[in-house]
Design an enzyme around this catalytic site. Structure first.
Site, mmCIF file in Angstrom:
data_model
loop_
_atom_site.group_PDB
_atom_site.id
_atom_site.type_symbol
_atom_site.label_atom_id
_atom_site.label_comp_id
_atom_site.label_asym_id
_atom_site.label_seq_id
_atom_site.Cartn_x
_atom_site.Cartn_y
_atom_site.Cartn_z
ATOM 1 N N ASP A 86 0.881 -1.172 0.000
ATOM 2 C CA ASP A 86 0.000 0.000 0.000
ATOM 3 C C ASP A 86 0.919 1.223 0.000
ATOM 4 O O ASP A 86 1.613 1.477 0.993
ATOM 5 C CB ASP A 86 -0.903 -0.008 1.246
ATOM 6 C CG ASP A 86 -1.894 1.142 1.237
ATOM 7 O OD1 ASP A 86 -1.659 2.139 0.520
ATOM 8 O OD2 ASP A 86 -2.904 1.055 1.966
ATOM 9 N N ASN A 98 3.776 2.923 -10.746
ATOM 10 C CA ASN A 98 2.576 2.869 -11.589
ATOM 11 C C ASN A 98 1.268 2.984 -10.792
ATOM 12 O O ASN A 98 0.247 3.377 -11.350
ATOM 13 C CB ASN A 98 2.601 1.540 -12.370
ATOM 14 C CG ASN A 98 1.262 1.211 -12.989
ATOM 15 O OD1 ASN A 98 0.887 1.771 -14.014
ATOM 16 N ND2 ASN A 98 0.504 0.305 -12.361
ATOM 17 N N SER A 102 0.246 11.050 -16.435
ATOM 18 C CA SER A 102 -0.978 10.984 -17.253
ATOM 19 C C SER A 102 -1.020 12.201 -18.160
ATOM 20 O O SER A 102 -0.398 13.236 -17.875
ATOM 21 C CB SER A 102 -2.200 11.008 -16.330
ATOM 22 O OG SER A 102 -3.380 11.180 -17.063
ATOM 23 N N TYR A 162 -6.730 14.357 -9.085
ATOM 24 C CA TYR A 162 -5.924 13.450 -9.926
ATOM 25 C C TYR A 162 -4.986 14.271 -10.811
ATOM 26 O O TYR A 162 -3.786 13.978 -10.914
ATOM 27 C CB TYR A 162 -6.884 12.600 -10.769
ATOM 28 C CG TYR A 162 -6.235 11.591 -11.690
ATOM 29 C CD1 TYR A 162 -5.766 10.372 -11.206
ATOM 30 C CD2 TYR A 162 -6.132 11.834 -13.059
ATOM 31 C CE1 TYR A 162 -5.195 9.438 -12.056
ATOM 32 C CE2 TYR A 162 -5.568 10.903 -13.913
ATOM 33 C CZ TYR A 162 -5.100 9.703 -13.412
ATOM 34 O OH TYR A 162 -4.539 8.772 -14.262
ATOM 35 N N ALA A 183 -2.230 15.869 -8.769
ATOM 36 C CA ALA A 183 -1.272 14.845 -8.332
ATOM 37 C C ALA A 183 -0.361 14.430 -9.482
ATOM 38 O O ALA A 183 0.862 14.316 -9.314
ATOM 39 C CB ALA A 183 -2.026 13.634 -7.785
#
Ligand code: NAI
Length: 278
Positions: free
Chosen positions: A80, A107, A160, A173, A176
């Protein structure tokens, strides 16, 4: 020419789901000759409204398959990335079984609290999203860089397209992932002298369960269908199709190999032409 990673040891976080990008990467690295560590959450929520799979059995099965197919060593460990204790346990297991690490691919990624504008975003969901996607990269890198003792190494961070072009109502998201790109540049500068190259990749829309979940969520909100949402998305991709985990894995293997020996601090788009700026 395929990347030659014979004898290297590679850790890929978030790689325990067969349909995910992480497993695609781990498989490609194993095919290229590396010994691999499959590391993922076990029995915990992987993303918003997602069931808790008992993924240890699946991970162990995937590791055994890779050993058989490619005659390498493959290890499955629970991880985790939000818990320093879990990372320390994983790092100790890796050190015991493989000694050192040459390739780290950060990843693991997820999203909570969408869709929401910044001013309506639930604070816990915002923090959790950033904790996994950004702080997870920091924590795992901090634990693994000291294990990269044998003549340097390579780190590849999965960012991304959202790091560069803000998606609507998915702010935590995007923030980040933008942080992951800057963290990549920071670490590339800091670690160049130690012979460690650090690069990021910025995938567009890749066919995984995450993407299926996203089209379904959009469909529910817009009273549409997942198929219609996908068709709409395809209009924005010049190549007219989604990418595959195997295509992302090819890029990671290149960045992990000596074929990219003068490349560091980059954030490379892999989007079928959807994003053309650097
Ligand atoms: P996925 O949901 O199949 O894989 C993500 C993996 O991360 C899962 O195996 C999950 O268990 C793991 N994970 C989540 N939280 C974790 C935690 N706290 N600790 C350890 N592992 C954790 O999604 P997919 O599509 O394979 O995504 C992989 C990466 O690629 C993610 O970082 C994602 O943000 C990124 N990405 C995906 C795109 C896509 O279109 N599928 C596009 C751009 C980036």
């Amino acid at each position: 020419m395929a990347a030659d990673l014979k004898g290297k040891a590679a850790l890929v976080t978030g790689s325990g789901k067969k349909n995910g990008i992480g497993y695609g990467i781990v498989r490609k690295l194993a095919e290229s000759g590396a010994n691999v560590i499959i590391a993922d959450l076990v029995g915990k929520e992987t993303r918003q409204n997602e069931p808790f799979p008992d993924s240890m059995a699946e991970m162990t099965h995937l590791a055994k398959d890779l050993e058989k197919a490619f005659k390498i060593k493959a290890i499955a460990v629970e991880l985790d990335v939000t818990l320093a204790g879990s990372i320390a346990q994983m790092a100790a297991a890796v050190q015991k079984q493989l000694g050192c690490i040459h390739i780290l691919c950060n990843n693991a990624g997820t999203v909570f609290g969408v869709p929401n504008a910044v001013h309506t975003y639930d604070e816990d969901a915002w923090m959790k999203t950033i904790d996994v996607n950004l702080h997870g990269v920091f924590r795992v890198s901090k634990a693994i860089v000291p294990l990269m003792t044998a003549g340097g190494g390579c780190i590849i961070n999965v960012a991304s397209r959202a790091a560069k072009v803000p998606p609507l109502f998915n702010g935590a998201y995007a923030v980040a992932k933008a942080g992951v790109v800057m963290l990549t540049k920071v670490m590339a500068k800091e670690l160049a002298g130690a012979g460690i190259r650090v690069n990021a990749i910025c995938p567009g829309v890749i066919q995984t369960d995450f993407t299926d979940w996203r089209f379904k969520l959009e469909a529910d909100i817009l009273d549409s269908t997942a198929e219609a949402r996908k068709a709409e998305m395809l209009k924005s991709i010049p190549m007219g199709r989604l990418g595959t985990a195997a295509e992302v894995a090819d890029l990671v293997a290149f960045l992990a190999s000596d074929q990219s020996s003068y490349l560091t601090g980059q954030a490379i788009n892999i989007t079928g032409g959807q994003l053309m700026e650097i």
